[in-house]
Design a protein around this motif. Structure first.
Motif, PDB file in Angstrom:
ATOM      1  N   ALA A  39       0.833  -1.207   0.000  1.00 32.36           N
ATOM      2  CA  ALA A  39       0.000   0.000   0.000  1.00 32.36           C
ATOM      3  C   ALA A  39       0.868   1.257   0.000  1.00 32.36           C
ATOM      4  N   ALA A  40       1.910   1.276   0.831  1.00 26.97           N
ATOM      5  CA  ALA A  40       2.791   2.445   0.898  1.00 26.97           C
ATOM      6  C   ALA A  40       3.498   2.682  -0.428  1.00 26.97           C
ATOM      7  N   ARG A  41       3.955   1.626  -1.052  1.00 23.52           N
ATOM      8  CA  ARG A  41       4.653   1.774  -2.330  1.00 23.52           C
ATOM      9  C   ARG A  41       3.735   2.323  -3.414  1.00 23.52           C
ATOM     10  N   ALA A  42       2.479   1.912  -3.406  1.00 23.08           N
ATOM     11  CA  ALA A  42       1.528   2.424  -4.404  1.00 23.08           C
ATOM     12  C   ALA A  42       1.289   3.916  -4.202  1.00 23.08           C
ATOM     13  N   VAL A  43       1.071   4.320  -2.957  1.00 23.01           N
ATOM     14  CA  VAL A  43       0.856   5.744  -2.658  1.00 23.01           C
ATOM     15  C   VAL A  43       2.121   6.538  -2.964  1.00 23.01           C
ATOM     16  N   ASN A  44       3.257   6.035  -2.537  1.00 23.86           N
ATOM     17  CA  ASN A  44       4.520   6.737  -2.755  1.00 23.86           C
ATOM     18  C   ASN A  44       4.811   6.928  -4.238  1.00 23.86           C
ATOM     19  N   ALA A  45       4.496   5.935  -5.039  1.00 29.71           N
ATOM     20  CA  ALA A  45       4.726   6.054  -6.484  1.00 29.71           C
ATOM     21  C   ALA A  45       3.861   7.177  -7.063  1.00 29.71           C
ATOM     22  N   ARG A  46       2.605   7.263  -6.628  1.00 29.70           N
ATOM     23  CA  ARG A  46       1.721   8.333  -7.115  1.00 29.70           C
ATOM     24  C   ARG A  46       2.193   9.714  -6.668  1.00 29.70           C
ATOM     25  N   LEU A  47       2.791   9.789  -5.477  1.00 28.93           N
ATOM     26  CA  LEU A  47       3.202  11.072  -4.911  1.00 28.93           C
ATOM     27  C   LEU A  47       4.671  11.398  -5.153  1.00 28.93           C
ATOM     28  N   ASP A  48       5.390  10.527  -5.859  1.00 29.21           N
ATOM     29  CA  ASP A  48       6.828  10.694  -6.078  1.00 29.21           C
ATOM     30  C   ASP A  48       7.567  10.809  -4.751  1.00 29.21           C
ATOM     31  N   ALA A  49       7.176   9.953  -3.806  1.00 28.06           N
ATOM     32  CA  ALA A  49       7.824   9.889  -2.497  1.00 28.06           C
ATOM     33  C   ALA A  49       8.760   8.683  -2.484  1.00 28.06           C
ATOM     34  N   THR A  50       9.895   8.833  -1.830  1.00 27.14           N
ATOM     35  CA  THR A  50      10.863   7.751  -1.714  1.00 27.14           C
ATOM     36  C   THR A  50      11.279   7.622  -0.266  1.00 27.14           C
ATOM     37  N   GLY A  51      11.875   6.484   0.081  1.00 32.16           N
ATOM     38  CA  GLY A  51      12.323   6.337   1.455  1.00 32.16           C
ATOM     39  C   GLY A  51      12.712   4.926   1.813  1.00 32.16           C
ATOM     40  N   LYS A  52      12.906   4.748   3.120  1.00 28.27           N
ATOM     41  CA  LYS A  52      13.319   3.453   3.647  1.00 28.27           C
ATOM     42  C   LYS A  52      12.661   3.227   4.999  1.00 28.27           C
ATOM     43  N   LEU A  53      12.265   1.983   5.218  1.00 32.02           N
ATOM     44  CA  LEU A  53      11.689   1.551   6.485  1.00 32.02           C
ATOM     45  C   LEU A  53      12.591   0.473   7.064  1.00 32.02           C
ATOM     46  N   VAL A  54      13.056   0.689   8.291  1.00 33.28           N
ATOM     47  CA  VAL A  54      13.831  -0.317   9.005  1.00 33.28           C
ATOM     48  C   VAL A  54      12.889  -0.914  10.046  1.00 33.28           C
ATOM     49  N   VAL A  55      12.825  -2.235  10.072  1.00 32.40           N
ATOM     50  CA  VAL A  55      11.880  -2.947  10.926  1.00 32.40           C
ATOM     51  C   VAL A  55      12.651  -3.805  11.920  1.00 32.40           C
ATOM     52  N   LEU A  56      12.474  -3.521  13.215  1.00 31.66           N
ATOM     53  CA  LEU A  56      13.098  -4.334  14.260  1.00 31.66           C
ATOM     54  C   LEU A  56      12.171  -5.491  14.580  1.00 31.66           C
ATOM     55  N   GLU A  57      12.711  -6.704  14.422  1.00 28.89           N
ATOM     56  CA  GLU A  57      11.953  -7.908  14.723  1.00 28.89           C
ATOM     57  C   GLU A  57      12.605  -8.639  15.891  1.00 28.89           C
ATOM     58  N   GLN A 113      14.097  -2.909   5.387  1.00 27.10           N
ATOM     59  CA  GLN A 113      15.199  -3.690   5.919  1.00 27.10           C
ATOM     60  C   GLN A 113      14.805  -4.248   7.287  1.00 27.10           C
ATOM     61  N   PRO A 114      14.395  -5.515   7.350  1.00 28.87           N
ATOM     62  CA  PRO A 114      14.151  -6.141   8.650  1.00 28.87           C
ATOM     63  C   PRO A 114      15.481  -6.453   9.329  1.00 28.87           C
ATOM     64  N   VAL A 115      15.588  -6.142  10.617  1.00 26.58           N
ATOM     65  CA  VAL A 115      16.829  -6.359  11.358  1.00 26.58           C
ATOM     66  C   VAL A 115      16.511  -6.834  12.771  1.00 26.58           C
ATOM     67  N   GLY A 116      17.543  -7.351  13.425  1.00 26.51           N
ATOM     68  CA  GLY A 116      17.454  -7.723  14.829  1.00 26.51           C
ATOM     69  C   GLY A 116      17.886  -6.557  15.707  1.00 26.51           C
ATOM     70  N   GLU A 117      17.818  -6.762  17.005  1.00 25.04           N
ATOM     71  CA  GLU A 117      18.096  -5.699  17.988  1.00 25.04           C
ATOM     72  C   GLU A 117      19.478  -5.082  17.802  1.00 25.04           C
ATOM     73  N   THR A 118      20.499  -5.909  17.625  1.00 26.91           N
ATOM     74  CA  THR A 118      21.857  -5.365  17.551  1.00 26.91           C
ATOM     75  C   THR A 118      22.080  -4.531  16.294  1.00 26.91           C
ATOM     76  N   ALA A 119      21.363  -4.822  15.231  1.00 30.55           N
ATOM     77  CA  ALA A 119      21.545  -4.083  13.981  1.00 30.55           C
ATOM     78  C   ALA A 119      20.612  -2.885  13.843  1.00 30.55           C
ATOM     79  N   PHE A 120      19.613  -2.763  14.721  1.00 28.67           N
ATOM     80  CA  PHE A 120      18.615  -1.705  14.546  1.00 28.67           C
ATOM     81  C   PHE A 120      19.236  -0.311  14.630  1.00 28.67           C
TER      82      PHE A 120
END
Length: 134
Positions: A39-57, A113-120
């Motif tokens: 969903a975010a990628r679809a909206v971002n493409a329409r709005l010419d928005a770029t970025g990165k999400l880092v996810v701590l698992e 980018q999913p990462v663990g605690e030490t890499a977050f």
């Protein structure tokens, strides 16, 4: 005004960015994360928005997000409003919100980018610092 700015030549509208850390308020499965990214990628493409999400698992579940999103003018406002109003997470801190000279993630509608605690901290730290302020 929103329509006029969104249809303007992106090269003529100043770039802005928004960096934050949040925690989920509901459990996030891999499927939920995939749906969120689609969903975010679809909206971002329409709005010419770029970025990165880092996810701590931890233990197979999402426990924290760090995101940097960049777009011009009101496009960023639309993205930011969607992020802030999303009840699936609560923003813990806003690390940056303001103008930037250039994109960090040109061509990436939303990297993840999913990462663990030490890499977050290593993975999210550069996202949350201002980049090339004017």
């Amino acid at each position: 005004m929103l329509i006029a700015e969104l249809s303007a030549d992106p090269a003529t509208v100043p770039l802005r960015a928004f960096g934050y850390v949040s925690v989920p308020t509901v459990p996030f499965s891999d499927r939920d994360l995939s749906d969120l990214l689609l969903a975010a990628r679809a909206v971002n493409a329409r709005l010419d928005a770029t970025g990165k999400l880092v996810v701590l698992e931890e233990g197979g579940r999402v426990v924290r997000f760090a995101q940097w999103i960049e777009a011009s003018g009101l496009s960023l406002d639309v993205c930011r409003r969607r992020i802030v109003e999303d009840p699936r997470h609560a923003i813990v801190s806003v690390s940056f919100e303001g103008p930037i000279l250039e994109r960090r993630f040109h061509g990436w509608d939303m990297a993840c980018q999913p990462v663990g605690e030490t890499a977050f901290a290593t993975a999210s730290g550069p996202l949350l610092r201002a980049a090339s302020p004017p």
